[in-house]
Design an enzyme around this catalytic site. Structure first.
Site, mmCIF file in Angstrom:
data_model
loop_
_atom_site.group_PDB
_atom_site.id
_atom_site.type_symbol
_atom_site.label_atom_id
_atom_site.label_comp_id
_atom_site.label_asym_id
_atom_site.label_seq_id
_atom_site.Cartn_x
_atom_site.Cartn_y
_atom_site.Cartn_z
ATOM 1 N N CYS A 270 0.831 -1.209 0.000
ATOM 2 C CA CYS A 270 0.000 0.000 0.000
ATOM 3 C C CYS A 270 0.866 1.261 0.000
ATOM 4 O O CYS A 270 2.003 1.249 0.447
ATOM 5 C CB CYS A 270 -0.877 0.013 1.238
ATOM 6 S SG CYS A 270 -1.861 -1.463 1.410
ATOM 7 N N ARG B 180 5.016 -0.164 -6.259
ATOM 8 C CA ARG B 180 4.945 -1.033 -5.093
ATOM 9 C C ARG B 180 3.912 -2.147 -5.264
ATOM 10 O O ARG B 180 3.889 -3.090 -4.484
ATOM 11 C CB ARG B 180 4.604 -0.210 -3.845
ATOM 12 C CG ARG B 180 5.698 0.746 -3.448
ATOM 13 C CD ARG B 180 5.303 1.583 -2.270
ATOM 14 N NE ARG B 180 5.190 0.819 -1.042
ATOM 15 C CZ ARG B 180 6.183 0.605 -0.198
ATOM 16 N NH1 ARG B 180 7.368 1.096 -0.454
ATOM 17 N NH2 ARG B 180 6.009 -0.101 0.905
ATOM 18 N N TRP C 6 -3.213 -2.645 -1.505
ATOM 19 C CA TRP C 6 -2.934 -4.027 -1.881
ATOM 20 C C TRP C 6 -3.694 -4.878 -0.879
ATOM 21 O O TRP C 6 -3.407 -4.862 0.320
ATOM 22 C CB TRP C 6 -1.435 -4.280 -1.799
ATOM 23 C CG TRP C 6 -0.992 -5.590 -2.383
ATOM 24 C CD1 TRP C 6 -0.775 -5.865 -3.700
ATOM 25 C CD2 TRP C 6 -0.697 -6.789 -1.659
ATOM 26 N NE1 TRP C 6 -0.372 -7.174 -3.841
ATOM 27 C CE2 TRP C 6 -0.306 -7.764 -2.615
ATOM 28 C CE3 TRP C 6 -0.724 -7.151 -0.321
ATOM 29 C CZ2 TRP C 6 0.054 -9.057 -2.268
ATOM 30 C CZ3 TRP C 6 -0.368 -8.448 0.030
ATOM 31 C CH2 TRP C 6 0.015 -9.381 -0.934
ATOM 32 N N ASN D 53 -1.636 2.316 6.057
ATOM 33 C CA ASN D 53 -0.771 1.203 5.637
ATOM 34 C C ASN D 53 -0.483 0.363 6.862
ATOM 35 O O ASN D 53 -0.313 0.912 7.955
ATOM 36 C CB ASN D 53 0.579 1.714 5.117
ATOM 37 C CG ASN D 53 0.477 2.288 3.725
ATOM 38 O OD1 ASN D 53 -0.591 2.321 3.124
ATOM 39 N ND2 ASN D 53 1.602 2.766 3.212
ATOM 40 N N GLY D 54 -0.344 -0.935 6.689
ATOM 41 C CA GLY D 54 -0.019 -1.804 7.821
ATOM 42 C C GLY D 54 -1.195 -2.705 8.137
ATOM 43 O O GLY D 54 -2.109 -2.871 7.319
ATOM 44 N N GLU E 222 15.251 -19.341 -10.357
ATOM 45 C CA GLU E 222 15.047 -17.903 -10.534
ATOM 46 C C GLU E 222 14.472 -17.613 -11.932
ATOM 47 O O GLU E 222 13.583 -16.777 -12.088
ATOM 48 C CB GLU E 222 16.375 -17.157 -10.306
ATOM 49 C CG GLU E 222 16.348 -15.658 -10.532
ATOM 50 C CD GLU E 222 15.309 -14.904 -9.710
ATOM 51 O OE1 GLU E 222 14.701 -15.482 -8.802
ATOM 52 O OE2 GLU E 222 15.062 -13.726 -10.020
ATOM 53 N N LYS F 76 10.916 -15.739 -12.567
ATOM 54 C CA LYS F 76 10.818 -14.498 -13.343
ATOM 55 C C LYS F 76 9.801 -14.659 -14.465
ATOM 56 O O LYS F 76 8.980 -13.784 -14.703
ATOM 57 C CB LYS F 76 12.209 -14.194 -13.906
ATOM 58 C CG LYS F 76 12.647 -12.793 -13.941
ATOM 59 C CD LYS F 76 13.120 -12.138 -12.681
ATOM 60 C CE LYS F 76 12.324 -12.341 -11.447
ATOM 61 N NZ LYS F 76 12.983 -11.938 -10.235
ATOM 62 N N GLU G 243 6.133 -14.845 -13.054
ATOM 63 C CA GLU G 243 5.563 -13.657 -12.410
ATOM 64 C C GLU G 243 5.270 -12.526 -13.390
ATOM 65 O O GLU G 243 4.335 -11.765 -13.169
ATOM 66 C CB GLU G 243 6.393 -13.191 -11.219
ATOM 67 C CG GLU G 243 7.736 -12.620 -11.550
ATOM 68 C CD GLU G 243 8.542 -12.264 -10.294
ATOM 69 O OE1 GLU G 243 7.953 -11.946 -9.263
ATOM 70 O OE2 GLU G 243 9.775 -12.299 -10.381
ATOM 71 N N HIS H 30 12.336 -38.445 -12.746
ATOM 72 C CA HIS H 30 11.519 -38.887 -11.615
ATOM 73 C C HIS H 30 10.114 -38.276 -11.644
ATOM 74 O O HIS H 30 9.418 -38.310 -10.639
ATOM 75 C CB HIS H 30 12.231 -38.547 -10.304
ATOM 76 C CG HIS H 30 13.565 -39.212 -10.173
ATOM 77 N ND1 HIS H 30 13.699 -40.572 -10.015
ATOM 78 C CD2 HIS H 30 14.828 -38.716 -10.240
ATOM 79 C CE1 HIS H 30 14.990 -40.879 -9.960
ATOM 80 N NE2 HIS H 30 15.692 -39.770 -10.099
ATOM 81 N N LYS I 143 5.673 -4.956 -4.470
ATOM 82 C CA LYS I 143 7.128 -4.794 -4.400
ATOM 83 C C LYS I 143 7.653 -5.126 -3.017
ATOM 84 O O LYS I 143 8.762 -5.628 -2.872
ATOM 85 C CB LYS I 143 7.503 -3.353 -4.779
ATOM 86 C CG LYS I 143 8.992 -3.122 -4.909
ATOM 87 C CD LYS I 143 9.582 -3.911 -6.070
ATOM 88 C CE LYS I 143 11.087 -3.913 -6.092
ATOM 89 N NZ LYS I 143 11.625 -4.971 -6.948
#
Ligand code: F6R
Length: 615
Positions: free
Chosen positions: A2, A27, A74, A100-101, A488, A492, A495, A511, A610
C-alpha cells in the site's frame, strides 16, 4: 504494497495526489482512492484497478480543494474492491483516513465501536481507524489521532483529514514508514507551496527534498504554512530533517521502455559498486559483518533465510559457502524457518536476505533467530529498513531503488554480496589463501564486463522468447548452481508473463517432470560448461527425444550444444561459481521478452507487490 500520499497547500490537491500515487505504483496495488476537502465537506473517490482509472474518474468531478489524502491499496483484509479501497470515512463522513499496515485487534475494536453505534461499510481492518478518530474528535484532530492510536495493536502509517479542520492533515506511524516535508514553493519553477506526506519519499521528491522521516509514535500536523510535530503524549517535539540528494531520474526510466529493462541494464554497475572498497591491502574486508576473525572461524552453521528471488540468491550462496568455507549452510524460506524450531547454537550465523528490507516473513524469522541466540546479519538494498535495523549487522547491496516489481538488479547485488561473504568465511577459516581470494575477487569483478557483453546483443534471446510465447507451461532445468539459476528463471517468467513455469534439478527430470513433455514443450536448460555439463546434455537429449523445444544457456565456444538445442543463448565463459551472475541475466531478458509478446505489463505484474509486509 500500500502507498500513502497527502497534500495541503495552495494548488489543487487532486493533481498532486494523482502524481504522488503514480510514483508509488511500482509497489504493487489493486485499487486506489483519494479524499479531498471541498467547501461542503470531504469528497471520497475510489476505483478498483490502476491510478490512471482513478484519475479518469476524477476528471468527471470538478474538485477544487487544496487539501487531501490518497492511497493505493494491496488487499489483505477484504477483496480488492471500491468499497474496500481507501480512504475510509467515519459514519458522519467528517473524518477520512488512509492506512498502511495491519491493525491486529481490528475485530475487537470493530465490535466495541459497533456497540457504540458505528456502522461499517468495508471488510477492512483499516476502517476502524476512521471510526476511532470520529469517537475521539472533540475539536482537535491531533489529539483525536493520538488517542485513537493508543487503542491500536499492530502496525500503521496513517494520514487523516477532518471536515472541521479544512486545511489540516494529521499523520503518524508505528512500524510502517511515514515521511513529511514542506515546500515554500518557487515562483520560477513548478515546485508548489504546501506540506506533503507520503509513505515513500519518492512520492514527494518533485515537491521537496527536505523531509522528516517520522519516528514511531511521532505525530505530524500539516498545514499549508508548515508542519508541527508532537510526541506520543501530544507534546511538541523536535525532529530530524534529512536532505535527499538522489536524482529524481533514478525513479524514471532513463530512456528504457520500462523499469525492468532499465534495471537489467544497471546490473554491471551494481556488480562494480557492490565490490568497490572491499579489497583492502590485498585482503577481503566486509566491516559491516562485524564478527571477529575468531568468531568467523568458529562459525559452524550458516542459515540463509529469505523469500522469493532473495531465497534463490541464498541457494547460490549455499553452494559457495559449503564449497569454499566448508561450513554447512542451509537455505530456508523465511515463512518456514520460524515454525520448525531450527538448531541454533551460539556459533550459528543467520544471514537474512531481503531487497526491500521490510518483508514480514523475513523480519519475523530474524526476530525468532535472535531470540534463539543466533547472530543475524541482513543483506538488504534499503537503508535504515527494518531488516537493517533489526539485524546485528547489515550489508547493503548497491542496487539503488528498484522500481519494477520483479527483482533483477537486486538479485545480482545479493548474489555478489553473498559471494563475498562465502569468500570471507573461507578466508577466515584458512580454507582459501589470500592469493586465492584475490584471484576470485578479480574474476568476480570481471563479471560486470561479461554482463555488459550479454546485454549488448539480445537477438538470440528475443528469438527464443518467440518459441515460448504461446506455450501453456515451461520447464527450467540445471544442475548445481545451474539448478538455483533455473528456479530464478522460472519465477521471473511466471511472475511477469503469467506463463506457468517450473524448475527442477535436471537429475529429477526422469523422476516425474519428464511426463509433462510433448511436442513443442519449452525446456530451458542452464547448460554452461560446469562439472555436470555432460549430465545436463543427457537430460536435453531425453527431453528432445520427447518433442521438447530446447533453449540452452551455454558457454561461448561450445558448438556441440547446437546438436541438442533448438535455440542457444551464449554467455561468456566464467568460473562455475560465478555462472549464476551471467546465466541469470539472459533468463531475466527471456522472461521480459515473453511477457511483452504476451501483452503483459512487465513492471507491475498482477497480484504482486514490491514489498510484502504481511505474513
Ligand atoms: C520476485 C520478487 C519476490 C521477492 C520476495 C522477497 O521477482 O521480487 O519474489 O524477491 O517477495 O522480497 P524481499 O527481497 O524484498 O524480501
Amino acid at each position: 504494497m500500500c502507498g500513502i500520499v497527502g497534500y495541503t497547500g495552495e494548488s489543487r490537491a487532486q493533481e498532486v495526489l494523482i502524481e504522488g500515487l503514480s510514483r508509488l505504483e511500482y509497489r504493487g496495488y489493486d485499487s486506489a482512492g483519494v479524499a479531498i476537502r471541498e467547501d461542503d465537506g470531504i469528497h471520497v473517490v475510489c476505483r478498483k484497478g490502476k491510478v490512471a482509472e482513478l484519475a479518469h474518474t476524477l476528471g468527471h468531478f470538478s474538485l477544487t480543494g487544496t487539501c487531501g489524502i490518497g492511497h493505493t491499496r494491496w488487499a489483505t483484509h477484504g477483496k480488492p474492491s471500491e468499497v474496500n479501497a481507501h480512504p475510509h470515512t467515519s459514519c458522519d463522513g467528517n473524518i477520512a483516513i488512509v492506512h498502511n499496515g495491519i491493525i491486529e485487534n481490528f475485530a475487537e475494536l470493530r465490535d466495541e465501536l459497533a456497540l457504540r453505534g458505528h456502522v461499517f461499510s468495508s471488510e477492512t481492518d483499516s476502517e476502524v481507524v476512521a471510526h476511532l478518530v470520529e469517537d475521539n474528535y472533540h475539536g482537535d484532530l491531533v489529539e483525536a489521532v493520538r488517542l485513537s492510536t493508543e487503542a491500536l495493536v499492530g502496525s500503521y502509517g496513517i494520514a487523516v483529514v477532518c471536515a472541521q479542520e479544512p486545511d489540516v492533515i494529521v499523520a503518524t506511524r508505528k512500524d510502517s514508514p511515514i515521511v513529511v516535508g514542506y515546500s515554500a514553493g518557487d515562483a520560477g519553477s513548478a515546485a508548489m507551496r504546501g506540506s506533503f506526506v507520503a509513505s515513500d519519499i519518492i512520492a514527494m521528491l518533485d515537491a521537496t527534498r527536505d523531509v522528516v522521516v517520522l519516528a514511531d509514535g511521532q505525530i505530524a500536523k500539516l498545514t499549508p504554512n508548515g508542519i508541527e510535530y508532537f510526541d506520543e503524549q501530544g507534546r511538541p517535539c523536535e525532529v530530524t530533517h534529512t536532505h535527499i540528494d538522489w536524482d529524481l531520474d533514478l525513479a524514471e526510466k532513463g530512456g528504457y521502455p520500462d523499469f525492468m529493462m532499465k534495471e537489467i541494464h544497471e546490473q554491471p554497475r551494481v556488480i562494480r559498486d557492490t565490490l568497490a572498497g572491499r579489497m583492502v591491502g590485498g585482503r577481503l574486508e566486509i566491516d559491516e559483518f562485524d564478527l571477529s576473525p575468531e568468531e568467523l572461524d568458529l562459525t559452524d552453521r550458516v542459515y540463509v533465510i529469505a523469500c522469493g528471488t532473495s531465497y534463490h540468491a541464498g541457494l547460490i550462496a549455499k553452494n559457495l559457502i559449503e564449497a569454499w568455507a566448508r561450513i554447512p549452510c542451509e537455505v530456508e524460506v523465511a515463512s518456514e524457518f520460524r515454525y520448525r524450531n531450527p538448531i541454533i547454537t551460539p556459533t550459528t550465523v543467520v544471514v537474512a536476505v531481503s531487497q526491500s528490507g521490510e518483508t514480514a516473513d523475513t523480519l519475523a524469522a530474524i526476530r525468532d533467530a535472535r531470540v534463539k541466540g543466533a547472530k543475524v546479519f541482513g543483506i538488504t538494498n534499503v537503508l535504515g529498513s527494518p531488516v537493517a535495523r533489526e539485524s546485528d549487522g547489515v550489508i547493503y547491496t548497491k542496487a539503488n531503488k528498484e522500481i519494477a516489481v520483479a527483482s533483477t538488479k537486486s538479485f545480482i547485488g545479493q548474489v555478489v554480496s553473498l559471494t563475498l561473504l562465502a569468500m570471507l568465511f573461507a578466508q577466515a577459516k584458512g580454507k582459501l589463501t589470500t592469493a586465492q581470494v584475490r584471484l576470485l575477487f578479480r574474476e568476480l569483478a570481471d563479471t560486470a564486463d561479461q554482463v555488459e557483453r550479454i546485454l549488448s546483443d539480445t537477438d538470440d534471446i528475443r528469438e527464443a522468447a518467440l518459441a515460448c510465447k504461446d506455450a501453456k507451461s515451461a520447464l527450467f532445468i540445471g544442475r548445481g548452481i545451474g539448478s538455483a539459476v533455473s528456479y530464478e528463471g522460472a519465477l521471473k517468467l511466471k511472475e511477469i508473463s503469467y506463463l506457468h513455469a517450473e524448475a527442477y534439478a535436471a537429475g529429477e527430470m526422469k523422476h516425474g517432470p519428464i511426463a509433462l513433455i510433448d511436442e513443442g514443450f519449452p525446456v530451458i536448460a542452464i547448460a554452461t560448461k560446469s562439472p555436470t555439463y555432460d549430465k545436463v546434455v543427457s537430460n536435453l537429449q531425453e527431453s528432445r527425444a520427447r518433442g521438447a523445444t530446447i533453449i540452452a544457456i551455454a558457454t561461448e565456444g561450445d558448438e556441440d550444444i547446437k546438436n541438442y538445442a533448438d535455440h542457444v543463448i551464449y554467455i561468456p565463459k566464467v568460473r562455475d561459481a560465478f555462472s549464476a551472475i551471467t546465466a541469470t541475466v539472459p533468463l531475466q531478458l527471456l522472461a521480459r521478452f515473453v511477457a511483452l509478446e504476451r501483452g503483459c505489463d512487465v513492471d507491475q505484474p498482477r497480484n504482486l507487490a514490491k514489498s510484502v509486509t504481511v505474513e
